[in-house]
Design an enzyme around this catalytic site. Sequence first.
Site, PDB file in Angstrom:
ATOM      1  N   GLU A  32      83.957 -25.141 112.732  1.00  0.00           N
ATOM      2  CA  GLU A  32      85.416 -25.285 112.864  1.00  0.00           C
ATOM      3  C   GLU A  32      86.148 -24.199 112.062  1.00  0.00           C
ATOM      4  O   GLU A  32      87.153 -23.666 112.502  1.00  0.00           O
ATOM      5  CB  GLU A  32      85.867 -26.669 112.376  1.00  0.00           C
ATOM      6  CG  GLU A  32      85.573 -27.774 113.357  1.00  0.00           C
ATOM      7  CD  GLU A  32      86.348 -27.610 114.671  1.00  0.00           C
ATOM      8  OE1 GLU A  32      87.555 -27.347 114.626  1.00  0.00           O
ATOM      9  OE2 GLU A  32      85.727 -27.710 115.744  1.00  0.00           O
ATOM     10  N   CYS A 187      93.820 -24.246 130.044  1.00  0.00           N
ATOM     11  CA  CYS A 187      95.228 -24.213 129.628  1.00  0.00           C
ATOM     12  C   CYS A 187      95.392 -23.093 128.601  1.00  0.00           C
ATOM     13  O   CYS A 187      95.783 -23.314 127.456  1.00  0.00           O
ATOM     14  CB  CYS A 187      95.638 -25.570 129.045  1.00  0.00           C
ATOM     15  SG  CYS A 187      97.414 -25.736 128.896  1.00  0.00           S
ATOM     16  N   CYS A 194      96.309 -23.793 136.194  1.00  0.00           N
ATOM     17  CA  CYS A 194      96.734 -25.161 136.526  1.00  0.00           C
ATOM     18  C   CYS A 194      96.011 -25.761 137.733  1.00  0.00           C
ATOM     19  O   CYS A 194      95.645 -26.949 137.690  1.00  0.00           O
ATOM     20  CB  CYS A 194      98.250 -25.209 136.715  1.00  0.00           C
ATOM     21  SG  CYS A 194      99.126 -24.714 135.221  1.00  0.00           S
ATOM     22  N   CYS A 197      93.006 -27.592 136.708  1.00  0.00           N
ATOM     23  CA  CYS A 197      93.161 -28.448 135.526  1.00  0.00           C
ATOM     24  C   CYS A 197      93.106 -29.927 135.893  1.00  0.00           C
ATOM     25  O   CYS A 197      93.799 -30.376 136.808  1.00  0.00           O
ATOM     26  CB  CYS A 197      94.490 -28.134 134.849  1.00  0.00           C
ATOM     27  SG  CYS A 197      94.809 -29.178 133.422  1.00  0.00           S
ATOM     28  N   CYS A 203     101.081 -33.411 134.392  1.00  0.00           N
ATOM     29  CA  CYS A 203     101.574 -32.417 133.430  1.00  0.00           C
ATOM     30  C   CYS A 203     103.056 -32.090 133.669  1.00  0.00           C
ATOM     31  O   CYS A 203     103.434 -31.578 134.721  1.00  0.00           O
ATOM     32  CB  CYS A 203     100.736 -31.153 133.528  1.00  0.00           C
ATOM     33  SG  CYS A 203     101.327 -29.847 132.436  1.00  0.00           S
TER      34      CYS A 203
HETATM   35  S1  SF4 Z   1      98.471 -28.327 134.403  1.00  0.00           S
HETATM   36 FE1  SF4 Z   1      99.459 -28.437 132.411  1.00  0.00          FE
HETATM   37  S2  SF4 Z   1      97.801 -28.923 130.979  1.00  0.00           S
HETATM   38 FE2  SF4 Z   1      96.879 -28.196 132.875  1.00  0.00          FE
HETATM   39  S3  SF4 Z   1      96.573 -25.985 132.613  1.00  0.00           S
HETATM   40 FE3  SF4 Z   1      98.549 -26.264 133.620  1.00  0.00          FE
HETATM   41  S4  SF4 Z   1      99.995 -26.322 131.931  1.00  0.00           S
HETATM   42 FE4  SF4 Z   1      97.994 -26.698 131.037  1.00  0.00          FE
END
Ligand code: SF4
Length: 342
Positions: A32, A187, A194, A197, A203
């Site tokens: 970390e 992200c 997106c 995602c 989101c």
């Molecule tokens: S949908 Fe939202 S959380 Fe997902 S990559 Fe795009 S901005 Fe990030």
Amino acid sequence: MAPALLAWHARHGRHDLPWQRNPTPYRVWVSEIMLQQTQVATVIGYFDRFMQRFPDPATLAAAPLDEVLHLWSGLGYYSRARNLHRAAQLVMTDHGGELPAAAATLATLPGIGRSTAAAIRALSAGECAAILDGNVRRVLARYFAVAGVTSQRAVQERLWELAEACTPGHDVAVYTQAIMDLGATICVRRRPLCPACPLEQGCSARRSGRQHELPTARPRVARRTRSVVMLLARQADGSVLLERRAERGVWGGLWCPPQFPSIEAARLFAETRLAAAEVEPQSRTIIRHAFTHFQLEISPLLASCTGWSGVMDGPPVLWYNPAKPERLGLPAPVSALIQSLS
Ligand code: SF4
């Protein structure tokens, strides 16, 4: 968020990182700290070498700081290594050789903040502890459309509330790894992916097309420039004069050629302190190195000599022979400079 992230991680998350194998509190802690400000791909080699030499807090605590900085050379942000070393010593003297089990106690050790303490507990013990590192901040700020610079107190507090609310009561280690991986691979800061995602449906930033505006960028501060002359004093066997920098400040505890504000000052040092010094008339090509708050411009000035002309006082110094290198911490630009001489 948790179910979507857990399902995504099972298929797309990172499962084979060295610190994920046998994730003891010590190994998670070291990883970390290395991962702060540094990409996973860079950290892997450093982590493996570090673990080979310092497999536990006891070995790390007993090692000379020079050796710790040597294995950190090139990773940058050297206060991380100094804090790691100091914290290992405190683990040995105050905590019986084991990292404390309570996140709040962990966070009292040098270099371990609230998020790192939580990550150590979540990843090594599955404890329900919320983390808020840079990647998680970005995901949460976008998912919940939290505007405002994330270093502002009110924004921080809001993000911590959200981080805690989102952390599930089970599978915490996987969830923690998943949200970090999502921030690092999907992200991402520029051009988030997106469509790939797992959180796209819920989101807020994606829905309102604000994913590129969030989190709110910090106002840009012009980076000032600091110019120095580094005297590369060399003996016939190729050894170069280095001095150990003070522990506080830039490159603290690392070894560098003596540094001066001007060529004249460097020349005066060579003439008065070195034996049979012959200094080149001009400095060589300037080397630029960017720090967070300023840019360093180094003018390397070469001198040949036969050693000291008298007794040396001031900071600790040594003649460093690149053909038989000692295990010392050298900043990457200094290492490159020395190698360019051979
Ligand atoms: S949908 Fe939202 S959380 Fe997902 S990559 Fe795009 S901005 Fe990030």
